[in-house]
Design an enzyme around this catalytic site. Sequence first.
Site, PDB file in Angstrom:
ATOM      1  N   CYS A 645       0.810  -1.219   0.000  1.00 25.69           N
ATOM      2  CA  CYS A 645       0.000   0.000   0.000  1.00 25.69           C
ATOM      3  C   CYS A 645       0.839   1.263   0.000  1.00 25.69           C
ATOM      4  O   CYS A 645       0.272   2.377  -0.041  1.00 25.69           O
ATOM      5  CB  CYS A 645      -0.926   0.007   1.212  1.00 25.69           C
ATOM      6  SG  CYS A 645      -0.066   0.047   2.806  1.00 25.69           S
ATOM      7  N   CYS A 662      10.663 -10.118   3.411  1.00 27.80           N
ATOM      8  CA  CYS A 662       9.722  -9.062   3.036  1.00 27.80           C
ATOM      9  C   CYS A 662       8.822  -8.719   4.222  1.00 27.80           C
ATOM     10  O   CYS A 662       8.435  -9.600   4.994  1.00 27.80           O
ATOM     11  CB  CYS A 662       8.869  -9.503   1.845  1.00 27.80           C
ATOM     12  SG  CYS A 662       9.846 -10.007   0.407  1.00 27.80           S
ATOM     13  N   CYS A 687       4.028 -15.245  -0.151  1.00 31.69           N
ATOM     14  CA  CYS A 687       4.342 -13.860   0.175  1.00 31.69           C
ATOM     15  C   CYS A 687       3.767 -12.935  -0.906  1.00 31.69           C
ATOM     16  O   CYS A 687       3.963 -13.176  -2.101  1.00 31.69           O
ATOM     17  CB  CYS A 687       5.852 -13.680   0.288  1.00 31.69           C
ATOM     18  SG  CYS A 687       6.376 -11.975   0.589  1.00 31.69           S
ATOM     19  N   CYS A 771      -6.826 -46.464 -14.589  1.00 33.52           N
ATOM     20  CA  CYS A 771      -6.635 -45.599 -15.754  1.00 33.52           C
ATOM     21  C   CYS A 771      -7.498 -44.349 -15.713  1.00 33.52           C
ATOM     22  O   CYS A 771      -7.391 -43.505 -16.618  1.00 33.52           O
ATOM     23  CB  CYS A 771      -6.926 -46.370 -17.048  1.00 33.52           C
ATOM     24  SG  CYS A 771      -8.621 -46.980 -17.177  1.00 33.52           S
ATOM     25  N   CYS A 814      -1.742 -35.180 -13.513  1.00 32.14           N
ATOM     26  CA  CYS A 814      -0.885 -34.449 -12.572  1.00 32.14           C
ATOM     27  C   CYS A 814      -0.053 -35.444 -11.775  1.00 32.14           C
ATOM     28  O   CYS A 814      -0.615 -36.346 -11.122  1.00 32.14           O
ATOM     29  CB  CYS A 814      -1.742 -33.587 -11.648  1.00 32.14           C
ATOM     30  SG  CYS A 814      -0.785 -32.709 -10.388  1.00 32.14           S
ATOM     31  N   CYS A 817      -1.076 -34.836  -7.600  1.00 32.55           N
ATOM     32  CA  CYS A 817      -2.363 -35.257  -7.047  1.00 32.55           C
ATOM     33  C   CYS A 817      -3.050 -36.315  -7.903  1.00 32.55           C
ATOM     34  O   CYS A 817      -4.154 -36.763  -7.556  1.00 32.55           O
ATOM     35  CB  CYS A 817      -3.290 -34.055  -6.870  1.00 32.55           C
ATOM     36  SG  CYS A 817      -3.797 -33.271  -8.416  1.00 32.55           S
ATOM     37  N   CYS A 828       2.416 -25.158 -24.962  1.00 30.19           N
ATOM     38  CA  CYS A 828       3.308 -24.830 -23.850  1.00 30.19           C
ATOM     39  C   CYS A 828       3.448 -26.034 -22.945  1.00 30.19           C
ATOM     40  O   CYS A 828       2.460 -26.649 -22.532  1.00 30.19           O
ATOM     41  CB  CYS A 828       2.753 -23.630 -23.082  1.00 30.19           C
ATOM     42  SG  CYS A 828       3.789 -23.134 -21.693  1.00 30.19           S
ATOM     43  N   CYS A 841       6.136 -30.155 -16.105  1.00 32.44           N
ATOM     44  CA  CYS A 841       6.253 -30.278 -17.564  1.00 32.44           C
ATOM     45  C   CYS A 841       5.306 -31.378 -18.018  1.00 32.44           C
ATOM     46  O   CYS A 841       5.356 -32.510 -17.503  1.00 32.44           O
ATOM     47  CB  CYS A 841       7.691 -30.599 -17.957  1.00 32.44           C
ATOM     48  SG  CYS A 841       7.915 -30.969 -19.718  1.00 32.44           S
TER      49      CYS A 841
END
Length: 1007
Positions: A645, A662, A687, A771, A814, A817, A828, A841
């Site tokens: 702020c 910080c 943070c 699967c 993933c 998880c 990408c 990746c």
Amino acid sequence: MSSSEAASQLVEVKRSAMSHLSSSGSAQDVKAEVQAMANLPLPLSEKYHHVTAEAMVRENTAGNNRQQVTESMSRLVKALSILEKYGCNLTSPTRPRYWRSVKHNNPVFRETVDAMKGGRGVLYLYGYTNQQLDGLSFPDDVTDPDGDKVAAVTLEVMTLRLEMDMLIKGSHPHPELYKDIIPLVIKQDELLRDAVVILPEVERVEKVTPSPALPLLAKPDQGPEHGLPPKPSTAQCNLCGGVTCMICPSCGHLPFCEPCDSLFHRHPSRTNHKRDRVQKTKHEWECRSCTVMNQGSSVLCEVCERPRLATRPSITSVPSAPGSLSDTATEWTCQVCTYANLKPVVVCEMCSSPCKDLPAVPRSLLQTPSPTTEAPRPRPQPKPRVSLVIKRQKLMREDGLKLIHQIREAEKGGVSPEEVYAALCVCGGSNINPCDWLTSELPHLLDEICAMAASVQLNYNAGDSGGPDAVQADGQTPEQHSLNVTGGGIQLSRAEAKQAWLVAAGDTEKAVKQLLRDRQAKMKELRSLGFREEARCEEALRLSGGEVKGALSHLQRPLLEPFHQRIWTEQPEAPFDPQHPDKQRMCRRLLALYDLPSWGRCELALSLLQEPDISYSLEDVVQAVKESHDRDFIRRLLNNECPCCLGVFPRSKMQSLTSCQCSVCHDCFTQHFTIAVRDKHIRDMVCPVCAGPDINDPEQLDSYFSTLDIQLRDCLDPDVYELYHHKLTEHALRKDPKFLWCCHCTSGFINDGDQLKVTCPSCHKSFCAQCKKPWEPQHQDLSCEKFQQWKRENDPECQKQGLAGYLRDNGITCPHCRFPYALTKGGCMHFTCFQCRYQFCSGCNNPFHTTACKTAQCKFTGLHAHHPRDCLFYLRDWDPPRLQALLQRNNVEFNTDPPDGTQADACGVMEQKDEGGQQIDSPCGIQTQPGQAGLCEKHYKEYMVSLINGHTLDPALLYDSQELTVACGRYQVDTQKGENEDDDAHHARLLQKLMEVPLGENVPRVK
């Protein structure tokens, strides 16, 4: 050796031993140094700096005789040996597995170390300071023991154990150091060394008065023929021939009297000699009348009670009645032992001496003692005499033990030893328990003492002649005393009477006098403080139990009542004005209200508040001034900009995370984490300034959440804090290997079964647990690979979709998880799971790091990942013919034509796209090319790379020289070309080295 030389030698030897013990941890390596330290002639307080050796030896060598003390010393040696092993284990480079704790349930430990007084103290010195239920242990925050301290304590334990062992064996070079600690062992050793051996052939010689012609008989020196080395005579002083009092071992055991010893050892070279005082031995003497051996200290014979120097008594005839021949003929007294023989025998019945003065009697009356007819009477023995000193000491010891027992029992009930002693003085002649007497009779006695004291005071005030003697204080004249006594009745309390009774040791009359003296002294002290009204002073002392401070409180309360009324009125306190002209008044308010350490700090705070254009409050300035007196440092504490702020706040109102440096203000900290908990994923609670820490590191993430919970507890609302704990619980559940995500909805649950078919409890739809595909009846009794193959061969819908369906079925999962995504890997490669926010990746499943990673030789600090050489990240740059060549080289079949009826101009593979700031799943839509199985070039490459990964093919076989050099540099392989090495040999060597590096461990390999 002087004391300073021995101390310096001790320091050098201990330093060498500590270095050896710290490096090896073996007791054998420091055996010589420990022996040297044990032989040094230093007192125990100078030799042992860590271990309280003197107290330890004194408390663990109890016994009434030498044998008991020796046995206790042996137990002490055994306990010290075990403590020595504990110390060696801690100093060893290879410490045992369970070195952090010591268990008390070990029977050997209980019988030795735990039974030894001071044993646990040595363990505390080692570092075992944490008390457990079953033993001792090191504190949790201690990773390694203090090597130097443990080594020093272990060396002292070794030295003390060796000294105790030498004392038991009698080989200690300086036993006089323990003369006052173990007197039973040391003194008996000295008596044994100083004893004189009396040879059997030496006859006992009666003492005669010496004359010039007859020299005194001296004790024969023990020569080598008796197996002992000759010792110098200690009967006379070596210098003057006087009585020997001292023997100096440093001077060759020469004897000295007191004056000669003082003069001879006054020389600087002999002042440090330690001399031994000669023990005076008590000789026995033989009575000349009855031949009984008496103690040297006795004056009278213990049997016949004749003096020591009395001569042998003369033999007198015993008169008999006239005409009595038998009496004179049969009774006679022996001249040797003075025994009265009643029978007419030739020799004495007691000492067998012949009768010399026996009158002529008929032979028929003479009798010789026959051993067969009558046994000789035993020789008279002296009656034991009880020493009055010993009897008195025994009685005192019994009374003392009884008193100690009564004091200990009384202390359990809160009664002091002084009260017990005073009660015994009052009721000692009866069998009443002193504690019971104190409870039942003492209050009445205290009231009686108070009444007697009041009566004595009243009589003295009335002019009674007996009063002054009872009331007059020590060292005061009657005139002086009369000034301290006033008229009227005196008011005394039980507390004052009890204190006077204790001082008088239970004597009632002395207690009355002491009570009046104490009251007069207290009244005098109150009058000196300005309180002249006697009645009020007496009442205040009675209410306070005779305490002057309490009486002052009672007397000052009416005086302070107006002040109390004024300060406690409900009037608003005037605000603090730093611009007030009276600076001293403001400083006094600061000093009184905010507890500043000094007047100078008050002036510093006031000057800071008077500066123009300040934005901090009075409380902020006071807090900063308490921390430091440096004006520049205080300004830095008060002026901190919030990066969120951009406001300026003092450091006390800034908050920072433990993972970074910080700092933000309290409002921004609370607002940031409130929004993150309510609207974002738990991995977004980082943070707000540097976005730290790295959430892909599991160890760092768990530690971060545990400390973040403490900070969020006080700043978040209760409902937000509860939601935070709910998300933490879900985060922990995802780590369970039995946790499954539903492929039909976004719910997750714990699957305890072992079947392939599972049903989601939220949407009640079934899917395969392995699967993660929707469940179909054909999947029953078939593995996932065989079921997918059956679908591609028999399912028309799957055949119609062609390779686009294949890529969808083998989409992204993933690795953190295990949530499945029906998306392709093209585009990408940086993929973020929306369930757990794990960044990885999509080609090799390796994590993406947002900060510096732990990989060796990695210098990247921003977003990056480490891809293996068979990852789609590198192979997507190859042309399709090159990928097909790699598959053909390894005899792997691949498709080039689309299935019948599936040809389309645009690629229909589903992929994730960013549209309008949101992630949306939509078809690819890129133009297809002939010979690429109805896919665009990007997804056709993905299809061939999936075949390469499924068959674990190494793409290095098709690397050219430049690609091979780059790949070798990526894996830290030396690419330097050897001498006389051609290009082909260099290429083959690098290829061999590169293929030794394994392929990606996390790359999905589905055939």
